[in-house]
Design a protein around this motif. Structure first.
Motif, PDB file in Angstrom:
ATOM      1  N   LEU A  96      38.344  37.069  40.729  1.00  0.00           N
ATOM      2  CA  LEU A  96      39.716  36.875  40.271  1.00  0.00           C
ATOM      3  C   LEU A  96      40.265  38.151  39.656  1.00  0.00           C
ATOM      4  O   LEU A  96      39.589  38.820  38.884  1.00  0.00           O
ATOM      5  CB  LEU A  96      39.772  35.744  39.235  1.00  0.00           C
ATOM      6  CG  LEU A  96      39.173  34.404  39.658  1.00  0.00           C
ATOM      7  CD1 LEU A  96      39.276  33.407  38.515  1.00  0.00           C
ATOM      8  CD2 LEU A  96      39.856  33.875  40.897  1.00  0.00           C
ATOM      9  N   ASP A  97      41.490  38.463  39.966  1.00  0.00           N
ATOM     10  CA  ASP A  97      42.182  39.603  39.401  1.00  0.00           C
ATOM     11  C   ASP A  97      42.414  39.372  37.904  1.00  0.00           C
ATOM     12  O   ASP A  97      42.574  38.244  37.453  1.00  0.00           O
ATOM     13  CB  ASP A  97      43.522  39.772  40.133  1.00  0.00           C
ATOM     14  CG  ASP A  97      44.278  40.973  39.653  1.00  0.00           C
ATOM     15  OD1 ASP A  97      45.173  40.779  38.808  1.00  0.00           O
ATOM     16  OD2 ASP A  97      43.986  42.084  40.090  1.00  0.00           O
ATOM     17  N   THR A  98      42.467  40.443  37.152  1.00  0.00           N
ATOM     18  CA  THR A  98      42.710  40.356  35.716  1.00  0.00           C
ATOM     19  C   THR A  98      43.976  39.565  35.411  1.00  0.00           C
ATOM     20  O   THR A  98      44.018  38.743  34.501  1.00  0.00           O
ATOM     21  CB  THR A  98      42.838  41.772  35.113  1.00  0.00           C
ATOM     22  OG1 THR A  98      41.694  42.530  35.454  1.00  0.00           O
ATOM     23  CG2 THR A  98      42.983  41.718  33.609  1.00  0.00           C
ATOM     24  N   ASP A  99      45.029  39.815  36.182  1.00  0.00           N
ATOM     25  CA  ASP A  99      46.296  39.121  35.948  1.00  0.00           C
ATOM     26  C   ASP A  99      46.146  37.613  36.109  1.00  0.00           C
ATOM     27  O   ASP A  99      46.786  36.847  35.395  1.00  0.00           O
ATOM     28  CB  ASP A  99      47.383  39.639  36.899  1.00  0.00           C
ATOM     29  CG  ASP A  99      47.820  41.043  36.539  1.00  0.00           C
ATOM     30  OD1 ASP A  99      47.888  41.348  35.340  1.00  0.00           O
ATOM     31  OD2 ASP A  99      48.085  41.821  37.460  1.00  0.00           O
ATOM     32  N   LEU A 100      45.304  37.185  37.025  1.00  0.00           N
ATOM     33  CA  LEU A 100      45.111  35.754  37.204  1.00  0.00           C
ATOM     34  C   LEU A 100      44.533  35.130  35.939  1.00  0.00           C
ATOM     35  O   LEU A 100      44.957  34.064  35.510  1.00  0.00           O
ATOM     36  CB  LEU A 100      44.192  35.491  38.389  1.00  0.00           C
ATOM     37  CG  LEU A 100      44.196  34.030  38.810  1.00  0.00           C
ATOM     38  CD1 LEU A 100      44.274  33.929  40.307  1.00  0.00           C
ATOM     39  CD2 LEU A 100      42.995  33.312  38.264  1.00  0.00           C
ATOM     40  N   TRP A 101      43.577  35.797  35.321  1.00  0.00           N
ATOM     41  CA  TRP A 101      43.013  35.288  34.066  1.00  0.00           C
ATOM     42  C   TRP A 101      44.087  35.204  32.987  1.00  0.00           C
ATOM     43  O   TRP A 101      44.159  34.227  32.245  1.00  0.00           O
ATOM     44  CB  TRP A 101      41.871  36.190  33.593  1.00  0.00           C
ATOM     45  CG  TRP A 101      40.610  35.987  34.350  1.00  0.00           C
ATOM     46  CD1 TRP A 101      40.151  36.735  35.395  1.00  0.00           C
ATOM     47  CD2 TRP A 101      39.644  34.961  34.142  1.00  0.00           C
ATOM     48  NE1 TRP A 101      38.960  36.248  35.855  1.00  0.00           N
ATOM     49  CE2 TRP A 101      38.620  35.153  35.094  1.00  0.00           C
ATOM     50  CE3 TRP A 101      39.538  33.901  33.245  1.00  0.00           C
ATOM     51  CZ2 TRP A 101      37.503  34.331  35.161  1.00  0.00           C
ATOM     52  CZ3 TRP A 101      38.416  33.088  33.322  1.00  0.00           C
ATOM     53  CH2 TRP A 101      37.425  33.309  34.266  1.00  0.00           C
ATOM     54  N   VAL A 102      44.920  36.234  32.899  1.00  0.00           N
ATOM     55  CA  VAL A 102      45.956  36.251  31.861  1.00  0.00           C
ATOM     56  C   VAL A 102      46.985  35.156  32.119  1.00  0.00           C
ATOM     57  O   VAL A 102      47.288  34.353  31.233  1.00  0.00           O
ATOM     58  CB  VAL A 102      46.638  37.636  31.787  1.00  0.00           C
ATOM     59  CG1 VAL A 102      47.844  37.602  30.864  1.00  0.00           C
ATOM     60  CG2 VAL A 102      45.633  38.680  31.332  1.00  0.00           C
ATOM     61  N   PHE A 103      47.532  35.097  33.314  1.00  0.00           N
ATOM     62  CA  PHE A 103      48.563  34.097  33.621  1.00  0.00           C
ATOM     63  C   PHE A 103      48.007  32.682  33.556  1.00  0.00           C
ATOM     64  O   PHE A 103      48.702  31.761  33.142  1.00  0.00           O
ATOM     65  CB  PHE A 103      49.199  34.373  34.978  1.00  0.00           C
ATOM     66  CG  PHE A 103      50.052  35.604  34.985  1.00  0.00           C
ATOM     67  CD1 PHE A 103      51.198  35.685  34.227  1.00  0.00           C
ATOM     68  CD2 PHE A 103      49.691  36.702  35.760  1.00  0.00           C
ATOM     69  CE1 PHE A 103      51.983  36.828  34.229  1.00  0.00           C
ATOM     70  CE2 PHE A 103      50.472  37.844  35.769  1.00  0.00           C
ATOM     71  CZ  PHE A 103      51.618  37.916  35.001  1.00  0.00           C
ATOM     72  N   GLY A 104      46.753  32.503  33.946  1.00  0.00           N
ATOM     73  CA  GLY A 104      46.142  31.185  33.850  1.00  0.00           C
ATOM     74  C   GLY A 104      45.892  30.771  32.414  1.00  0.00           C
ATOM     75  O   GLY A 104      46.132  29.628  32.029  1.00  0.00           O
ATOM     76  N   SER A 105      45.425  31.710  31.600  1.00  0.00           N
ATOM     77  CA  SER A 105      45.167  31.417  30.185  1.00  0.00           C
ATOM     78  C   SER A 105      46.452  31.109  29.426  1.00  0.00           C
ATOM     79  O   SER A 105      46.483  30.240  28.559  1.00  0.00           O
ATOM     80  CB  SER A 105      44.460  32.602  29.519  1.00  0.00           C
ATOM     81  OG  SER A 105      43.201  32.803  30.111  1.00  0.00           O
ATOM     82  N   LEU A 106      47.507  31.831  29.767  1.00  0.00           N
ATOM     83  CA  LEU A 106      48.799  31.610  29.115  1.00  0.00           C
ATOM     84  C   LEU A 106      49.576  30.455  29.751  1.00  0.00           C
ATOM     85  O   LEU A 106      50.625  30.066  29.259  1.00  0.00           O
ATOM     86  CB  LEU A 106      49.645  32.884  29.175  1.00  0.00           C
ATOM     87  CG  LEU A 106      49.080  34.081  28.417  1.00  0.00           C
ATOM     88  CD1 LEU A 106      49.943  35.310  28.658  1.00  0.00           C
ATOM     89  CD2 LEU A 106      48.972  33.775  26.934  1.00  0.00           C
ATOM     90  N   ARG A 107      49.069  29.965  30.881  1.00  0.00           N
ATOM     91  CA  ARG A 107      49.710  28.885  31.644  1.00  0.00           C
ATOM     92  C   ARG A 107      51.120  29.254  32.109  1.00  0.00           C
ATOM     93  O   ARG A 107      52.010  28.420  32.158  1.00  0.00           O
ATOM     94  CB  ARG A 107      49.727  27.591  30.849  1.00  0.00           C
ATOM     95  CG  ARG A 107      48.338  27.081  30.538  1.00  0.00           C
ATOM     96  CD  ARG A 107      48.356  25.630  30.160  1.00  0.00           C
ATOM     97  NE  ARG A 107      47.028  25.091  29.993  1.00  0.00           N
ATOM     98  CZ  ARG A 107      46.225  24.710  30.971  1.00  0.00           C
ATOM     99  NH1 ARG A 107      46.606  24.841  32.212  1.00  0.00           N
ATOM    100  NH2 ARG A 107      45.035  24.227  30.720  1.00  0.00           N
ATOM    101  N   THR A 108      51.305  30.530  32.463  1.00  0.00           N
ATOM    102  CA  THR A 108      52.579  30.956  33.024  1.00  0.00           C
ATOM    103  C   THR A 108      52.580  30.840  34.541  1.00  0.00           C
ATOM    104  O   THR A 108      53.604  31.077  35.171  1.00  0.00           O
ATOM    105  CB  THR A 108      52.918  32.402  32.608  1.00  0.00           C
ATOM    106  OG1 THR A 108      51.841  33.258  32.981  1.00  0.00           O
ATOM    107  CG2 THR A 108      53.132  32.498  31.108  1.00  0.00           C
ATOM    108  N   SER A 109      51.436  30.501  35.115  1.00  0.00           N
ATOM    109  CA  SER A 109      51.318  30.263  36.555  1.00  0.00           C
ATOM    110  C   SER A 109      50.474  29.015  36.758  1.00  0.00           C
ATOM    111  O   SER A 109      49.307  28.972  36.328  1.00  0.00           O
ATOM    112  CB  SER A 109      50.651  31.452  37.249  1.00  0.00           C
ATOM    113  OG  SER A 109      50.238  31.100  38.551  1.00  0.00           O
ATOM    114  N   GLU A 110      51.045  28.008  37.377  1.00  0.00           N
ATOM    115  CA  GLU A 110      50.320  26.752  37.618  1.00  0.00           C
ATOM    116  C   GLU A 110      49.108  26.986  38.513  1.00  0.00           C
ATOM    117  O   GLU A 110      48.040  26.423  38.282  1.00  0.00           O
ATOM    118  CB  GLU A 110      51.258  25.722  38.246  1.00  0.00           C
ATOM    119  CG  GLU A 110      50.609  24.373  38.440  1.00  0.00           C
ATOM    120  CD  GLU A 110      50.193  23.720  37.127  1.00  0.00           C
ATOM    121  OE1 GLU A 110      49.142  23.048  37.110  1.00  0.00           O
ATOM    122  OE2 GLU A 110      50.898  23.890  36.120  1.00  0.00           O
TER     123      GLU A 110
END
Length: 59
Positions: A4-18
Motif C-alpha cells: 500500500l502507498d503511504t497516501d493510502l494509509w493516511v487517507f484510510g486512517s483519516l477516513r477521507t477515502s472510503e
C-alpha cells in the motif's frame, strides 16, 4: 500481502477515502496483510510532505 502507498494509509486512517478505509479495515479484520516501512514514517509523519492533492488520494 498488499503493498500500500503511504497516501493510502493516511487517507484510510483519516477516513477521507472510503476505498482506503475499507482496505485498512480488511487488514484490521485479518483478511489482508500489509506493512509499514521506515520510508513511510519519514515521508508522512516526520516530514509531513503531501505527495498528492487531497482529492486524489491514489495519484
Amino acid at each position: 500481502m498488499k503493498i500500500l502507498d503511504t497516501d493510502l494509509w493516511v487517507f484510510g486512517s483519516l477516513r477521507t477515502s472510503e476505498q482506503a478505509a475499507e482496505l485498512l479495515a480488511a487488514i484490521d479484520r485479518g483478511e489482508a496483510t500489509s506493512a509499514i516501512n521506515a520510508y513511510m514514517v519519514q515521508r508522512r509523519w516526520l516530514q509531513g510532505a503531501p505527495r498528492f492533492p487531497r482529492d486524489r488520494p491514489f495519484g
